[in-house]
Motif scaffolding. Structure first.
Motif, PDB file in Angstrom:
ATOM      1  N   PRO A   1      71.499 -26.165  52.779  1.00 38.49           N
ATOM      2  CA  PRO A   1      70.845 -27.414  52.370  1.00 38.49           C
ATOM      3  C   PRO A   1      71.292 -28.599  53.216  1.00 38.49           C
ATOM      4  O   PRO A   1      72.433 -28.650  53.691  1.00 38.49           O
ATOM      5  CB  PRO A   1      71.285 -27.581  50.903  1.00 38.49           C
ATOM      6  N   GLU A   2      70.414 -29.566  53.392  1.00 43.83           N
ATOM      7  CA  GLU A   2      70.694 -30.706  54.267  1.00 43.83           C
ATOM      8  C   GLU A   2      71.881 -31.531  53.800  1.00 43.83           C
ATOM      9  O   GLU A   2      72.580 -32.127  54.609  1.00 43.83           O
ATOM     10  CB  GLU A   2      69.441 -31.582  54.381  1.00 43.83           C
ATOM     11  N   GLY A   3      72.108 -31.585  52.500  1.00 46.34           N
ATOM     12  CA  GLY A   3      73.209 -32.391  51.991  1.00 46.34           C
ATOM     13  C   GLY A   3      74.551 -31.682  51.988  1.00 46.34           C
ATOM     14  O   GLY A   3      75.527 -32.201  51.449  1.00 46.34           O
ATOM     15  N   VAL A   4      74.601 -30.517  52.601  1.00 46.15           N
ATOM     16  CA  VAL A   4      75.817 -29.702  52.607  1.00 46.15           C
ATOM     17  C   VAL A   4      76.081 -29.241  54.036  1.00 46.15           C
ATOM     18  O   VAL A   4      75.158 -28.842  54.753  1.00 46.15           O
ATOM     19  CB  VAL A   4      75.655 -28.468  51.691  1.00 46.15           C
ATOM     20  N   SER A   5      77.332 -29.312  54.478  1.00 46.94           N
ATOM     21  CA  SER A   5      77.647 -28.818  55.820  1.00 46.94           C
ATOM     22  C   SER A   5      77.757 -27.297  55.808  1.00 46.94           C
ATOM     23  O   SER A   5      77.984 -26.669  54.760  1.00 46.94           O
ATOM     24  CB  SER A   5      78.964 -29.417  56.310  1.00 46.94           C
ATOM     25  N   VAL A   6      77.612 -26.695  56.994  1.00 46.45           N
ATOM     26  CA  VAL A   6      77.752 -25.252  57.107  1.00 46.45           C
ATOM     27  C   VAL A   6      79.157 -24.831  56.688  1.00 46.45           C
ATOM     28  O   VAL A   6      79.343 -23.820  56.007  1.00 46.45           O
ATOM     29  CB  VAL A   6      77.465 -24.795  58.558  1.00 46.45           C
TER      30      VAL A   6
ATOM     31  N   ASP B   1      72.297 -17.299  47.808  1.00 43.27           N
ATOM     32  CA  ASP B   1      72.070 -18.501  47.005  1.00 43.27           C
ATOM     33  C   ASP B   1      71.964 -19.736  47.887  1.00 43.27           C
ATOM     34  O   ASP B   1      71.141 -20.623  47.655  1.00 43.27           O
ATOM     35  CB  ASP B   1      73.213 -18.701  46.010  1.00 43.27           C
ATOM     36  N   VAL B   2      72.836 -19.819  48.895  1.00 45.12           N
ATOM     37  CA  VAL B   2      72.829 -20.960  49.809  1.00 45.12           C
ATOM     38  C   VAL B   2      71.493 -21.021  50.543  1.00 45.12           C
ATOM     39  O   VAL B   2      70.868 -22.082  50.649  1.00 45.12           O
ATOM     40  CB  VAL B   2      73.988 -20.865  50.815  1.00 45.12           C
ATOM     41  N   GLU B   3      71.041 -19.886  51.067  1.00 42.30           N
ATOM     42  CA  GLU B   3      69.770 -19.841  51.781  1.00 42.30           C
ATOM     43  C   GLU B   3      68.624 -20.235  50.858  1.00 42.30           C
ATOM     44  O   GLU B   3      67.679 -20.925  51.263  1.00 42.30           O
ATOM     45  CB  GLU B   3      69.542 -18.431  52.330  1.00 42.30           C
ATOM     46  N   TYR B   4      68.711 -19.813  49.632  1.00 43.32           N
ATOM     47  CA  TYR B   4      67.684 -20.117  48.646  1.00 43.32           C
ATOM     48  C   TYR B   4      67.614 -21.630  48.398  1.00 43.32           C
ATOM     49  O   TYR B   4      66.541 -22.229  48.405  1.00 43.32           O
ATOM     50  CB  TYR B   4      68.008 -19.386  47.352  1.00 43.32           C
ATOM     51  N   ALA B   5      68.772 -22.240  48.194  1.00 46.35           N
ATOM     52  CA  ALA B   5      68.801 -23.681  47.944  1.00 46.35           C
ATOM     53  C   ALA B   5      68.277 -24.451  49.144  1.00 46.35           C
ATOM     54  O   ALA B   5      67.597 -25.475  48.996  1.00 46.35           O
ATOM     55  CB  ALA B   5      70.227 -24.119  47.616  1.00 46.35           C
TER      56      ALA B   5
ATOM     57  N   VAL C   1      72.197 -25.228  42.223  1.00 43.26           N
ATOM     58  CA  VAL C   1      72.886 -24.597  43.345  1.00 43.26           C
ATOM     59  C   VAL C   1      73.376 -25.628  44.342  1.00 43.26           C
ATOM     60  O   VAL C   1      74.533 -25.616  44.770  1.00 43.26           O
ATOM     61  CB  VAL C   1      71.976 -23.567  44.037  1.00 43.26           C
ATOM     62  N   GLU C   2      72.499 -26.548  44.741  1.00 47.76           N
ATOM     63  CA  GLU C   2      72.899 -27.544  45.731  1.00 47.76           C
ATOM     64  C   GLU C   2      73.977 -28.467  45.185  1.00 47.76           C
ATOM     65  O   GLU C   2      74.901 -28.859  45.903  1.00 47.76           O
ATOM     66  CB  GLU C   2      71.693 -28.358  46.194  1.00 47.76           C
ATOM     67  N   ALA C   3      73.882 -28.810  43.903  1.00 45.35           N
ATOM     68  CA  ALA C   3      74.910 -29.660  43.300  1.00 45.35           C
ATOM     69  C   ALA C   3      76.267 -28.968  43.306  1.00 45.35           C
ATOM     70  O   ALA C   3      77.299 -29.573  43.603  1.00 45.35           O
ATOM     71  CB  ALA C   3      74.515 -30.043  41.873  1.00 45.35           C
ATOM     72  N   LEU C   4      76.276 -27.673  42.984  1.00 42.92           N
ATOM     73  CA  LEU C   4      77.533 -26.931  43.011  1.00 42.92           C
ATOM     74  C   LEU C   4      78.106 -26.853  44.415  1.00 42.92           C
ATOM     75  O   LEU C   4      79.302 -27.047  44.629  1.00 42.92           O
ATOM     76  CB  LEU C   4      77.316 -25.515  42.459  1.00 42.92           C
TER      77      LEU C   4
END
Length: 488
Positions: free
Chosen positions: A79-84, A101-105, A369-372
């Protein structure tokens, strides 16, 4: 605990090429959602049959979702709001989140909007006087995957109804009715699903996400629909519609469930009427809402024909739940304290520092997911003004509010009850589920207590699905479930 790093810039990656690659990633997700994404190349019709019907199938599903390699994550699949780096760290340090899950978000960010018009969720200038009164309805869709390859053949209708929040204010809430293909005439029985934690942003409402193929409860919904009975999925007050969604508010969740069950009887094309036997069902936050609805039913909606209930991984005691959350679930703790603050009319700046307030603002617009991912391994003490823990904040400001959410103190209907909980749950302690089952046993109810060894909170959810369907079929047929009270 270390704080998540600042997200990498993604300006150059948001164009068509990124979207195409993300869509490619999601084409492999047949039945998906928060920690339930499957890596599969199965054709759509076959993929829809992957809902676990047996315990061995559930075990295989849990193994499949954990098989992804976190080292394969890159800028396009996060997700854009999360770094790799954040994403890899979160996946590497907890079994609760997987690379899938990461890919899904990530792919959710580039998906088209739900088929329900956005203005449908706007509250009318006036609402009916009666709780559970239908306000309006709209045709909608239910997809099992975000690239919309797998559309469930059930007829989907999203509807708005009137309810009342804990403060006594009239509120509009929404829910979705799914009617199995080919059904006609009055339904003998139906399932009402209270969903697990979605987030607190309006776009996270199940009725919105089902039309985009991004609703993780899609697995449970498809499982319930397999028995060819209507299913109702509740959004909760303030989730999708205007106003705040108070996370795990006992009264508002319970009323949302009960009033949705009333309103669905008025939906055009609904086969559910006052004689239809209902099962209330939910897991995690949904288990909290289901239990709350049971406790409120006699006073709030005594006319409903509730035949049984299934409550899984129920956070009976929110103080214990928040106190026991690891830093993987900082987002859940933030959802709680922000909701408590609003109910207590306390500004979050009274106890959160600048960093904490910024994180609240950021997670308010993210689904689960993205929030977590964006808050994982953030020490709650680094977000408070005086270095206090979230437990300390609750003890100081919100004891009364948390106590009001406590379950197990009120009378529930005399119907078959199922409590399911994994002994390996890492979010809601197993003893809370056992305590609820024991409480209902002491009150004279017949309770089936189904423990399992599904790894993590989500694993317990998947592992419970086949047992829930067996319980449902037996109780709708008038057969008593196995009584576990002798061993509790």
């Amino acid at each position: 605990m270390s704080t998540p790093t600042t997200a990498l810039s993604t300006t150059s990656a948001t164009g068509p090429r990124r979207r195409m690659r993300r869509t490619g990633i999601l084409s492999a997700a047949a039945i998906a959602g928060f920690a339930l994404t499957l890596g599969t190349t199965t054709a759509p019709v076959q993929a829809a049959e992957l809902v676990p019907q047996t315990e061995s199938e559930a075990e295989q599903l849990i193994e499949d979702r954990a098989a992804e390699d976190p080292d394969a994550l890159d800028r396009d699949s996060v997700p854009e709001g999360v770094s790799v780096e954040q994403a890899k760290k979160a996946v590497g340090k907890t079994d609760e989140l997987t690379a899938a899950d990461v890919e899904y978000a990530a792919a959710q960010e580039d998906l088209p909007a739900s088929g329900v018009p956005g203005d449908f969720y706007k509250t009318p200038a006036s609402l009916p006087d009666e709780d559970g009164a239908l306000v309006k309805q709209a045709d909608s869709d239910f997809y099992l995957d975000p690239v919309k390859l797998i559309k469930h053949d059930a007829k989907s209708t999203t509807f708005m109804y009137k309810t009342t929040d804990e403060a006594g204010q009239a509120r509009a809430a929404t829910a979705t009715l799914l009617t199995p293909k080919g059904d006609s005439g009055d339904a003998d029985n139906a399932v009402v699903i209270a969903p697990g934690t979605q987030g607190i942003a309006d776009q996270c409402a199940p009725s919105r996400q089902m039309g985009m193929g991004t609703e993780y409860e899609g697995l449970s919904v498809a499982s319930a629909l397999a028995s060819k009975r209507p299913v109702v999925i509740v959004d909760y007050v303030g989730l999708g519609t205007e106003g705040t969604h108070h996370f795990v508010n006992r009264v508002e969740e319970g009323r949302s469930v009960l009033d949705a069950a009333r309103a669905v009887q008025q939906v055009d094309g609904s086969e559910i009427d006052e004689d239809t036997k209902l099962q209330l069902r939910g897991y995690s936050q949904g288990g909290h809402a289901t239990t709350a609805a049971l406790e409120l039913q006699k006073e709030w909606a005594p006319e409903l024909n509730i035949a049984s209930a299934s409550a899984g991984a129920v956070p009976v005691d929110l103080h214990k739940t928040v106190s026991g959350l690891s830093s993987v679930y900082t987002a859940f703790a933030l959802y709680g304290v922000v909701g408590f603050a609003e109910q207590a009319d306390i500004d979050t700046s009274d106890f959160l520092n600048e960093k904490g307030q910024k994180m609240v603002a950021e997670t308010a617009d993210k689904c689960t997911v993205e929030a977590l991912l964006s808050t994982a391994f953030t020490d709650g003490k680094s977000l408070t003004k005086n270095g206090e823990s979230f437990t300390d904040i609750i003890d100081e400001h919100f004891t009364d509010i948390v106590d009001r959410q406590r379950l197990g103190k009120a009378e529930v209907p005399d119907v078959p009850l199922l409590v399911n909980h994994s002994r390996l749950d890492d979010v809601i302690s197993f003893d809370q589920g056992k305590e609820l089952a024991s409480t209902w046993c002491r009150a004279g109810h017949k309770v089936a207590f189904e423990d399992n060894l599904g790894p993590t909170h989500v694993g317990g959810y998947v592992a419970a699905l086949p047992r829930i369907e067996t319980f449902t079929t037996r109780t709708f047929a008038g057969k008593a479930p196995l009584d576990s009270c002798w061993r509790l």
